[in-house]
Scaffold this motif. Structure first.
Motif, PDB file in Angstrom:
ATOM      1  N   TRP A   1      40.393  39.435  32.939  1.00 12.86           N
ATOM      2  CA  TRP A   1      41.713  39.597  33.537  1.00 12.86           C
ATOM      3  C   TRP A   1      42.770  39.571  32.440  1.00 12.86           C
ATOM      4  O   TRP A   1      42.658  38.826  31.466  1.00 12.86           O
ATOM      5  CB  TRP A   1      41.974  38.498  34.563  1.00 12.86           C
TER       6      TRP A   1
ATOM      7  N   TYR B   1      45.647  31.693  40.909  1.00 14.13           N
ATOM      8  CA  TYR B   1      44.587  32.115  41.828  1.00 14.13           C
ATOM      9  C   TYR B   1      43.366  31.198  41.754  1.00 14.13           C
ATOM     10  O   TYR B   1      42.290  31.548  42.236  1.00 14.13           O
ATOM     11  CB  TYR B   1      44.179  33.559  41.524  1.00 14.13           C
TER      12      TYR B   1
ATOM     13  N   GLU C   1      42.476  35.957  47.724  1.00 12.83           N
ATOM     14  CA  GLU C   1      41.923  36.296  46.422  1.00 12.83           C
ATOM     15  C   GLU C   1      42.743  37.428  45.820  1.00 12.83           C
ATOM     16  O   GLU C   1      43.738  37.869  46.392  1.00 12.83           O
ATOM     17  CB  GLU C   1      40.454  36.681  46.528  1.00 12.83           C
ATOM     18  N   ARG C   2      42.335  37.912  44.661  1.00 12.08           N
ATOM     19  CA  ARG C   2      43.104  38.927  43.946  1.00 12.08           C
ATOM     20  C   ARG C   2      42.840  40.315  44.533  1.00 12.08           C
ATOM     21  O   ARG C   2      41.723  40.812  44.490  1.00 12.08           O
ATOM     22  CB  ARG C   2      42.722  38.916  42.466  1.00 12.08           C
TER      23      ARG C   2
ATOM     24  N   GLN D   1      43.799  44.299  44.292  1.00  7.26           N
ATOM     25  CA  GLN D   1      44.383  45.269  43.366  1.00  7.26           C
ATOM     26  C   GLN D   1      45.134  46.373  44.112  1.00  7.26           C
ATOM     27  O   GLN D   1      44.599  46.988  45.030  1.00  7.26           O
ATOM     28  CB  GLN D   1      43.284  45.897  42.508  1.00  7.26           C
TER      29      GLN D   1
ATOM     30  N   LEU E   1      46.810  41.049  36.151  1.00  5.66           N
ATOM     31  CA  LEU E   1      47.427  40.374  37.293  1.00  5.66           C
ATOM     32  C   LEU E   1      48.748  41.016  37.694  1.00  5.66           C
ATOM     33  O   LEU E   1      49.269  40.720  38.768  1.00  5.66           O
ATOM     34  CB  LEU E   1      47.631  38.885  36.984  1.00  5.66           C
TER      35      LEU E   1
ATOM     36  N   VAL F   1      48.017  42.929  40.867  1.00  9.26           N
ATOM     37  CA  VAL F   1      47.340  42.103  41.872  1.00  9.26           C
ATOM     38  C   VAL F   1      48.326  41.406  42.806  1.00  9.26           C
ATOM     39  O   VAL F   1      49.365  40.901  42.371  1.00  9.26           O
ATOM     40  CB  VAL F   1      46.454  41.044  41.164  1.00  9.26           C
TER      41      VAL F   1
ATOM     42  N   PRO G   1      48.214  38.548  46.346  1.00 11.41           N
ATOM     43  CA  PRO G   1      47.332  37.680  47.139  1.00 11.41           C
ATOM     44  C   PRO G   1      46.841  38.442  48.367  1.00 11.41           C
ATOM     45  O   PRO G   1      47.635  39.031  49.097  1.00 11.41           O
ATOM     46  CB  PRO G   1      48.248  36.516  47.538  1.00 11.41           C
TER      47      PRO G   1
END
Length: 219
Positions: free
Chosen positions: A103, A141, A148-149, A151, A170, A173, A175
């Motif tokens: 990441w 996170y 979770e992440r 995209q 991130l 990304v 939530p």
């Protein structure tokens, strides 16, 4: 007194230096003032047209660069630490998600003098303090159950390994409820628009989900 031809030579040299600096700034753009002024950034936009109607000063325009190449564009809320818009070109792939990429974060959100390329997070969590005020960090996170992440530019929508790797930042990304992350086409409360040339535009409504910033910490 300096001869006239010398003045001309100096003026020409100064102009060349100015032009070279301008080209260097364009070619190394990361966080930009205008997507259209950054080399190849606007290629991700439909008809080269950036999003309109976003007025907050906390929204940063990012030409997402990986390995010295622009990959896609993101409009990022540096206050709530979430992207609210992403534009990229869809590339047919095997539909598989690659999870062996580290990441990354956007250095220029923390300092304009930093690298224009996204970079992997430092191994030391203490180093994250240098840029956690401007963007999401790994700790945001960590130890979460419901989210979770997710995209905005999904790994599965890219074919080239480097394009896939560039989605693991991130700044790409938000939530996301775990069940929604099982299928990229179900990225709600986002809205996906696609044109006939494969340009995709993901928008995210921050009012419908909390950001990962410290005041909106996911629990």
């Amino acid at each position: 007194m300096i001869p006239t031809f010398t003045n001309c030579a100096l003026a020409t040299a100064a102009a060349m230096v100015f032009l070279m600096c301008g080209l260097l700034e364009v070619s190394q753009a990361g966080v930009v003032g205008d997507f259209n002024h950054a080399e190849r950034c606007k290629d991700s936009l439909f008809m080269g047209t950036p999003p309109r109607g976003y007025l907050s000063n906390s929204f940063k325009k990012i030409c997402q660069r990986y390995e010295d190449k622009p990959r896609y564009v993101t409009l990022y809320d540096s206050h709530k630490h979430v992207p609210i818009y992403s534009a990229y070109t869809f590339k047919k792939s095997d539909g598989e998600k690659k999870v062996d990429f580290p990441w990354m974060f956007e250095p220029q959100l923390a300092s304009e003098k930093s690298s224009s390329n996204m970079e992997p997070f430092p191994q030391s969590a203490n180093m994250h303090m240098n840029f956690e005020d401007s963007q999401a960090v790994l700790e945001d996170y960590a130890d979460v159950v419901q989210y979770e992440r997710g995209q905005l530019n999904p790994d599965e929508h890219q074919a080239d390994p480097l394009d896939k790797a560039s989605t693991y930042t991130l700044t790409n990304v938000v939530p996301q409820i775990r069940e929604f992350n099982m299928a990229p086409q179900q990225l709600l409360p986002r809205q996906s628009l696609c044109d006939h040339r494969g340009h995709h535009f993901w928008t995210h409504d921050p009012s419908q989900q909390p950001g990962p910033g410290h005041q909106n910490k996911i629990a």
